[in-house]
Design a protein around this motif. Structure first.
Motif, mmCIF file in Angstrom:
data_model
loop_
_atom_site.group_PDB
_atom_site.id
_atom_site.type_symbol
_atom_site.label_atom_id
_atom_site.label_comp_id
_atom_site.label_asym_id
_atom_site.label_seq_id
_atom_site.Cartn_x
_atom_site.Cartn_y
_atom_site.Cartn_z
ATOM 1 N N ILE A 124 0.846 -1.196 0.000
ATOM 2 C CA ILE A 124 0.000 0.000 0.000
ATOM 3 C C ILE A 124 0.879 1.242 0.000
ATOM 4 C CG2 ILE A 124 -1.783 1.278 1.240
ATOM 5 C CD1 ILE A 124 -2.678 -1.416 2.445
ATOM 6 N N ASN A 125 0.613 2.129 -0.955
ATOM 7 C CA ASN A 125 1.428 3.346 -1.082
ATOM 8 C C ASN A 125 0.660 4.632 -0.798
ATOM 9 O OD1 ASN A 125 3.849 1.990 -1.904
ATOM 10 N ND2 ASN A 125 2.921 1.672 -3.906
ATOM 11 N N TYR A 126 -0.654 4.526 -0.585
ATOM 12 C CA TYR A 126 -1.481 5.710 -0.364
ATOM 13 C C TYR A 126 -2.281 5.532 0.928
ATOM 14 C CZ TYR A 126 -0.584 6.811 -5.290
ATOM 15 O OH TYR A 126 0.011 7.086 -6.502
ATOM 16 N N PHE A 127 -2.376 6.610 1.697
ATOM 17 C CA PHE A 127 -3.088 6.553 2.972
ATOM 18 C C PHE A 127 -3.948 7.799 3.177
ATOM 19 C CE2 PHE A 127 0.736 4.032 3.439
ATOM 20 C CZ PHE A 127 0.313 2.910 4.132
ATOM 21 N N HIS A 128 -5.149 7.594 3.736
ATOM 22 C CA HIS A 128 -5.933 8.692 4.297
ATOM 23 C C HIS A 128 -5.618 8.746 5.784
ATOM 24 C CE1 HIS A 128 -9.383 9.288 1.146
ATOM 25 N NE2 HIS A 128 -8.314 9.997 0.882
ATOM 26 N N ILE A 129 -5.326 9.941 6.271
ATOM 27 C CA ILE A 129 -4.884 10.100 7.644
ATOM 28 C C ILE A 129 -5.881 10.940 8.443
ATOM 29 C CG2 ILE A 129 -3.066 11.028 9.138
ATOM 30 C CD1 ILE A 129 -2.099 8.666 7.512
ATOM 31 N N SER A 130 -6.291 10.433 9.589
ATOM 32 C CA SER A 130 -7.027 11.210 10.589
ATOM 33 C C SER A 130 -6.955 10.419 11.888
ATOM 34 C CB SER A 130 -8.488 11.434 10.170
ATOM 35 O OG SER A 130 -9.218 10.218 10.182
ATOM 36 N N ASP A 131 -7.467 10.993 12.959
ATOM 37 C CA ASP A 131 -7.478 10.268 14.223
ATOM 38 C C ASP A 131 -8.853 9.641 14.438
ATOM 39 O OD1 ASP A 131 -6.370 9.238 16.529
ATOM 40 O OD2 ASP A 131 -5.618 11.171 17.244
ATOM 41 N N SER A 132 -8.892 8.641 15.295
ATOM 42 C CA SER A 132 -10.133 7.924 15.582
ATOM 43 C C SER A 132 -10.009 7.307 16.967
ATOM 44 C CB SER A 132 -10.371 6.850 14.514
ATOM 45 O OG SER A 132 -11.630 6.235 14.686
ATOM 46 N N LEU A 133 -11.018 6.539 17.364
ATOM 47 C CA LEU A 133 -11.055 5.939 18.696
ATOM 48 C C LEU A 133 -10.939 4.426 18.596
ATOM 49 C CD1 LEU A 133 -13.970 8.061 20.214
ATOM 50 C CD2 LEU A 133 -11.519 8.378 20.601
ATOM 51 N N ILE A 134 -9.873 3.891 19.137
ATOM 52 C CA ILE A 134 -9.648 2.442 19.139
ATOM 53 C C ILE A 134 -10.389 1.820 20.333
ATOM 54 C CG2 ILE A 134 -7.908 0.625 19.367
ATOM 55 C CD1 ILE A 134 -5.934 2.549 17.991
ATOM 56 N N TRP A 135 -11.225 0.825 20.042
ATOM 57 C CA TRP A 135 -12.015 0.149 21.080
ATOM 58 C C TRP A 135 -11.157 -0.883 21.803
ATOM 59 C CZ3 TRP A 135 -13.536 -5.006 21.817
ATOM 60 C CH2 TRP A 135 -14.577 -5.211 22.735
ATOM 61 N N HIS A 182 -6.692 13.902 18.954
ATOM 62 C CA HIS A 182 -8.032 13.924 19.539
ATOM 63 C C HIS A 182 -8.610 12.518 19.655
ATOM 64 C CE1 HIS A 182 -9.173 18.395 19.237
ATOM 65 N NE2 HIS A 182 -7.867 18.302 19.105
ATOM 66 N N GLY A 183 -7.948 11.541 19.082
ATOM 67 C CA GLY A 183 -8.316 10.142 19.252
ATOM 68 C C GLY A 183 -7.176 9.440 19.985
ATOM 69 N N ASN A 184 -7.068 8.132 19.814
ATOM 70 C CA ASN A 184 -6.005 7.394 20.500
ATOM 71 C C ASN A 184 -5.194 6.509 19.553
ATOM 72 O OD1 ASN A 184 -7.985 5.510 20.025
ATOM 73 N ND2 ASN A 184 -8.215 4.845 22.160
ATOM 74 N N ILE A 185 -5.122 6.895 18.279
ATOM 75 C CA ILE A 185 -4.275 6.158 17.342
ATOM 76 C C ILE A 185 -2.816 6.517 17.600
ATOM 77 C CG2 ILE A 185 -3.660 5.792 14.918
ATOM 78 C CD1 ILE A 185 -6.522 6.414 14.154
#
Length: 274
Positions: free
Chosen positions: A194-205, A227-230
């Protein structure tokens, strides 16, 4: 107007995204339907702004009772057509991982799901094998990190709480998927192909969270970094080569005008992953 504005910045690299829905027309993208005309319009747009990539979500046959294996075969048939449409150009069609689709209020339904909800690591590997064998050189994969987190959350939840099988949002996590691993981490999705990524934060359960706040761990994405926990340092510690990281982050004030959160994300990744 957009073409004119893009051409003012020839040093920029533009990546175009096929829209997932349009609240005005109630349109919902589904590769099960013919998207030829819309795709032609967007590919023409790509050429006019010198974009080298068009992102397509991995969605097929929403709310239909179609076996996952058959849906994968039919979706691959569409991918072959997309490759043919861009063959001979330098445009790459990037297939993005997705889960079930939640919709704005105007649609009258909260969400829709498809047999191809989620793009688990083993699915990604199999898909890459197929496009390689078929010599689909204009097809690639884009991994949305937040979507991977949401898929991992759902996978881990249903492993711990099998009664979630009665929730339609979990329906397309198959028994065969659950036999692959006891649990999933977002790091499992980071595959070198994989060479392309969308990046943002989120909440890991985690198991300690239980399922009383289910929606929080199924719908939260596009958060500003921090603002998340990644743990991005952990996720990308073994990544190699040139990768394209696209910041897909909502502003804290709900507007994309002067989106400082997106700028901060760019600065964070420049300083940490130069």
């Amino acid at each position: 107007m957009i073409i004119k504005n893009c051409l003012k910045f020839p040093e920029c690299e533009y990546i175009v995204h096929f829209p997932i829905f349009d609240i005005t027309t109630k349109y919902i993208y589904d590769a099960y339907n013919s998207e030829y005309e819309k795709l032609c319009i967007l590919l023409d747009f790509c050429k006019k702004i010198n974009s080298k990539a068009l992102i397509m979500h991995r969605c097929f046959a929403f709310n239909q009772e179609i076996d996952k294996t058959l849906a994968e075969e039919k979706f691959l048939d569409e991918v072959v057509k997309w490759n043919q449409m861009v063959k001979g150009s330098d445009i790459k069609v990037l297939i993005e991982n997705y889960g079930f689709v939640w919709l704005p209020d105007g649609f009258g339904i909260e969400y829709i799901s498809s047999p191809l909800d989620h793009f688990f690591p083993w699915d990604i590997i199999e898909f890459h094998k197929n496009i390689t064998e078929l010599n689909l050189s204009n097809i690639g994969i884009l991994l949305d990190i937040a979507h991977a987190v949401l898929s991992a959350n759902m996978f881990n939840m249903i492993q711990r709480y099998p009664e979630l099988r009665n929730d339609r949002r979990f329906k397309n996590i198959c028994d065969d998927d659950l036999k692959k691993k006891d649990s999933l981490r977002v790091e499992d999705f980071i595959i070198d192909i994989i060479n392309y990524f969308h990046i943002s934060d989120s909440l890991i359960w985690t198991e300690e969270d239980g399922i009383s706040s289910l929606k929080k761990f199924l719908y939260t994405e596009n958060l500003p970094i921090g603002h998340g926990n990644i743990n991005y340092s952990e996720i990308f510690k073994d990544i190699s080569g040139n990768k394209v990281m696209i910041m897909e982050i909502n502003s804290e004030n709900g507007s994309h005008i002067n989106n400082i959160s997106q700028l901060k994300a760019v600065e964070f990744f420049r300083s940490h992953y130069n």
